[in-house]
Design an enzyme around this catalytic site. Structure first.
Site, short mmCIF file in Angstrom:
data_model
loop_
_atom_site.label_atom_id
_atom_site.label_comp_id
_atom_site.label_asym_id
_atom_site.label_seq_id
_atom_site.Cartn_x
_atom_site.Cartn_y
_atom_site.Cartn_z
N THR A 16 0.83 -1.21 0.00
CA THR A 16 0.00 0.00 0.00
C THR A 16 0.86 1.26 0.00
O THR A 16 2.00 1.24 0.52
CB THR A 16 -0.90 0.00 1.25
OG1 THR A 16 -1.41 1.30 1.49
CG2 THR A 16 -0.15 -0.41 2.52
N ASP A 17 0.31 2.35 -0.51
CA ASP A 17 1.04 3.63 -0.46
C ASP A 17 1.18 4.13 0.98
O ASP A 17 1.99 5.01 1.26
CB ASP A 17 0.33 4.70 -1.32
CG ASP A 17 -1.08 5.04 -0.87
OD1 ASP A 17 -1.63 4.35 0.01
OD2 ASP A 17 -1.66 6.02 -1.41
N GLU A 18 0.40 3.54 1.91
CA GLU A 18 0.44 4.04 3.30
C GLU A 18 1.79 3.76 3.96
O GLU A 18 2.12 4.37 4.98
CB GLU A 18 -0.71 3.45 4.12
CG GLU A 18 -2.05 3.82 3.50
CD GLU A 18 -3.26 3.50 4.36
OE1 GLU A 18 -3.15 3.47 5.59
OE2 GLU A 18 -4.35 3.30 3.76
N TYR A 44 -1.31 -0.46 11.20
CA TYR A 44 -1.57 -1.13 9.92
C TYR A 44 -0.41 -0.89 8.95
O TYR A 44 0.20 -1.83 8.44
CB TYR A 44 -2.89 -0.64 9.30
CG TYR A 44 -3.02 -0.94 7.82
CD1 TYR A 44 -3.10 -2.25 7.36
CD2 TYR A 44 -3.02 0.08 6.86
CE1 TYR A 44 -3.19 -2.54 6.00
CE2 TYR A 44 -3.11 -0.19 5.50
CZ TYR A 44 -3.20 -1.50 5.07
OH TYR A 44 -3.28 -1.78 3.74
N LYS A 73 2.50 -3.43 7.28
CA LYS A 73 2.67 -3.61 5.83
C LYS A 73 4.11 -3.25 5.41
O LYS A 73 4.70 -3.92 4.57
CB LYS A 73 1.68 -2.74 5.05
CG LYS A 73 0.22 -3.14 5.18
CD LYS A 73 -0.10 -4.50 4.59
CE LYS A 73 -0.01 -4.53 3.09
NZ LYS A 73 -0.42 -5.87 2.55
P1 NAD Z 1 -9.81 -7.05 2.80
O1 NAD Z 1 -9.72 -6.76 4.26
O2 NAD Z 1 -11.07 -6.77 2.06
O3 NAD Z 1 -9.47 -8.61 2.55
C1 NAD Z 1 -8.45 -9.29 3.22
C2 NAD Z 1 -8.64 -10.78 2.99
O4 NAD Z 1 -7.55 -11.48 3.62
C3 NAD Z 1 -9.93 -11.35 3.60
O5 NAD Z 1 -10.57 -12.21 2.69
C4 NAD Z 1 -9.44 -12.12 4.82
O6 NAD Z 1 -10.27 -13.22 5.16
C5 NAD Z 1 -8.08 -12.58 4.34
N1 NAD Z 1 -7.16 -12.87 5.45
C6 NAD Z 1 -6.93 -12.13 6.55
N2 NAD Z 1 -6.03 -12.75 7.34
C7 NAD Z 1 -5.69 -13.90 6.71
C8 NAD Z 1 -4.78 -14.97 7.02
N3 NAD Z 1 -4.06 -14.97 8.15
N4 NAD Z 1 -4.65 -15.98 6.14
C9 NAD Z 1 -5.39 -16.00 4.99
N5 NAD Z 1 -6.26 -15.04 4.67
C10 NAD Z 1 -6.40 -14.00 5.52
O7 NAD Z 1 -8.58 -6.29 2.15
P2 NAD Z 1 -8.44 -5.61 0.72
O8 NAD Z 1 -8.93 -4.22 0.79
O9 NAD Z 1 -8.97 -6.53 -0.32
O10 NAD Z 1 -6.85 -5.54 0.60
C11 NAD Z 1 -6.11 -6.61 0.03
C12 NAD Z 1 -4.63 -6.26 0.08
O11 NAD Z 1 -4.38 -5.06 -0.64
C13 NAD Z 1 -4.10 -6.04 1.49
O12 NAD Z 1 -2.83 -6.61 1.58
C14 NAD Z 1 -4.03 -4.53 1.61
O13 NAD Z 1 -3.01 -4.14 2.51
C15 NAD Z 1 -3.70 -4.14 0.19
N6 NAD Z 1 -4.15 -2.79 -0.23
C16 NAD Z 1 -5.45 -2.41 -0.03
C17 NAD Z 1 -5.87 -1.14 -0.47
C18 NAD Z 1 -7.31 -0.70 -0.32
O14 NAD Z 1 -7.62 0.44 -0.64
N7 NAD Z 1 -8.23 -1.55 0.13
C19 NAD Z 1 -4.96 -0.30 -1.10
C20 NAD Z 1 -3.64 -0.75 -1.29
C21 NAD Z 1 -3.26 -1.99 -0.86
P1 TYD Z 2 -10.47 4.29 4.87
O1 TYD Z 2 -11.49 3.91 3.85
O2 TYD Z 2 -10.53 3.65 6.23
O3 TYD Z 2 -9.04 4.08 4.20
P2 TYD Z 2 -7.56 4.55 4.74
O4 TYD Z 2 -7.64 4.90 6.16
O5 TYD Z 2 -6.78 3.28 4.52
O6 TYD Z 2 -7.15 5.67 3.85
O7 TYD Z 2 -10.55 5.85 5.09
C1 TYD Z 2 -10.40 6.77 4.02
C2 TYD Z 2 -10.39 8.17 4.59
O8 TYD Z 2 -11.68 8.44 5.14
C3 TYD Z 2 -9.42 8.34 5.75
O9 TYD Z 2 -8.86 9.66 5.67
C4 TYD Z 2 -10.28 8.21 6.99
C5 TYD Z 2 -11.62 8.74 6.54
N1 TYD Z 2 -12.82 8.12 7.15
C6 TYD Z 2 -13.82 8.93 7.70
O10 TYD Z 2 -13.73 10.17 7.69
N2 TYD Z 2 -14.90 8.31 8.24
C7 TYD Z 2 -15.04 6.95 8.28
O11 TYD Z 2 -16.05 6.43 8.84
C8 TYD Z 2 -14.01 6.14 7.71
C9 TYD Z 2 -14.12 4.63 7.73
C10 TYD Z 2 -12.92 6.78 7.14
#
Ligand code: NAD
Ligand code: TYD
Length: 339
Positions: A126-128, A151, A155
């Site tokens: 992630t960019d975070e 988090y 990562k």
């Molecule tokens: P999500 O929380 O929707 O899904 C995570 C999945 O991983 C779930 O299906 C969960 O059951 C599974 N999981 C958790 N722990 C596990 C374990 N110990 N063994 C096997 N499976 C397990 O997450 P997401 O939003 O789909 O993100 C997927 C990946 O992409 C993550 O690594 C996250 O850090 C990365 N990512 C997410 C975003 C975003 O905006 N959502 C952006 C950049 C990177």
């Molecule tokens: P989120 O979807 O949790 O992603 P991330 O924290 O990984 O960027 O949140 C996106 C942005 O929205 C973040 O700046 C936090 C804010 N946020 C709210 O203001 N209210 C909410 O209920 C949530 C879940 C997030």
């Protein structure tokens, strides 16, 4: 490639990736390993479960014996690790599961892939991990890691393990770092699906602080195409950033959602800010564009409208999560109760 293993495939991005790959690569077999935590929803892949090229294996990436067994069943061409605890707010309440899955789980995958000589490993990051920006500038792949939440720290630790394995063992690892995703099947605890589903129910939306934090939004399919391009054309040992070139303050995005759903600003509820809340993320994705021939294809306005339409058409999907009923689908399919 003939057989790939996707971990975390029952989550938001993993399920979109599996569907995308099955459609784009008809001869490819995909094994989905997922522990089915609260974020894992087997219903996300209902439409592909009868596809002969798709297989689900329930288990954790922290369970070495289980991972060894699945990887050694048949020759594996690549492992793509999506499995993670992914919600910043939960990591503030309890970082334990984040350290376990995101760090220890990644280490287990790296060790097993190394001894099984899996030819390619892709870490979905992630960019975070780069921390927070002020009003100016962008994250590039050279930006030093400076994570600010449990988090993002977990990562970043996983990314550093991948780097260490590449450097020490010549391990064939690659890393992608993407900005905030949106689209169908996102768990309704994240901003966009939470706000859409609250507004659809006539409830208010909780904006943290003043709502002036900035995120760079990308459609999940553009991220999936970026992972696909990295898998097929990325150079081992490299990091690739992906972003949607769509920076928005949370309050701007909130107002867009309110307007598109026919509500008023009275729906906004300002709440206490998230501790340590990163101010701004913005990605420079020139390297992926130049070296992988990738570009984001989904315009934000069209993508957001399409996402709203999906949540409107799939309100039962959200309701089954809110009520907990989605957990029973596994029992229905496999005759075993989820813990
Ligand atoms: P999500 O929380 O929707 O899904 C995570 C999945 O991983 C779930 O299906 C969960 O059951 C599974 N999981 C958790 N722990 C596990 C374990 N110990 N063994 C096997 N499976 C397990 O997450 P997401 O939003 O789909 O993100 C997927 C990946 O992409 C993550 O690594 C996250 O850090 C990365 N990512 C997410 C975003 C975003 O905006 N959502 C952006 C950049 C990177
Ligand atoms: P989120 O979807 O949790 O992603 P991330 O924290 O990984 O960027 O949140 C996106 C942005 O929205 C973040 O700046 C936090 C804010 N946020 C709210 O203001 N209210 C909410 O209920 C949530 C879940 C997030």
């Amino acid at each position: 490639m003939q057989r790939i293993i996707v971990t975390g495939g029952c989550g938001f991005i993993g399920s979109n990736f599996i569907r995308h790959m099955l459609t784009q690569h008809p001869g490819l077999s995909i094994v989905n390993i997922d522990a089915l935590t609260y974020a894992g929803n087997l219903e996300n892949l209902r439409d592909v479960e009868s596809n002969a090229n798709y297989e689900f294996q329930k288990g954790s990436i922290c369970d070495r014996e289980f991972i060894e067994r699945v990887i050694s069943e048949k020759p594996t061409d690549a492992v793509i690790n999506f499995a993670a605890e992914s919600h910043v707010d939960r990591s503030i309440l309890d970082s334990g599961p984040f350290v376990q899955t995101n760090i220890v789980g990644t280490q287990v995958l790296l060790d097993v892939c190394r001894s099984a000589k899996v030819p390619r490993y892709l870490q979905v990051s992630t960019d975070e991990v780069y921390g927070s920006l002020g009003a100016e500038g962008f994250f590039t792949e050279e930006t030093p890691l400076a994570p600010n939440s449990p988090y993002s720290s977990s990562k970043a630790a996983a990314d550093l393990l991948v780097r260490g394995y590449v450097h020490t063992f010549g391990f064939p690892g690659l890393i992608t770092r993407c900005s905030n995703n949106y689209g169908p099947y996102q768990f309704p605890e994240k901003l966009i699906p939470l706000f859409i589903s609250n507004l659809l129910r006539g409830e208010s939306v909780p904006v943290y602080g003043k709502g002036d934090n900035v995120r760079d939004w990308i459609h999940v399919l553009d991220h999936c195409r970026g992972i696909e391009a990295t898998l097929l054309r990325g150079k081992v040992g490299e990091v690739y950033n992906f972003g949607g070139r769509t920076e928005l303050q949370n309050i701007e995005l909130t107002r867009m959602l309110i307007k598109l759903l026919g509500k008023t600003d009275e729906s906004i509820r300002y709440v206490t800010d998230r501790p340590g809340h990163d101010l701004r993320y913005a990605i420079d994705c020139a390297k992926a564009e130049e070296e992988l021939g990738w570009q984001p294809q989904v315009g934000f306005e069209a993508g957001l409208q399409e996402t709203i339409d999906w949540y409107v058409a799939n309100q039962d999907w959200v309701e089954r999560i809110r009520s907990g009923a989605y957990r029973s689908y596994y029992e229905q399919q496999y005759g075993e109760r989820l813990a």
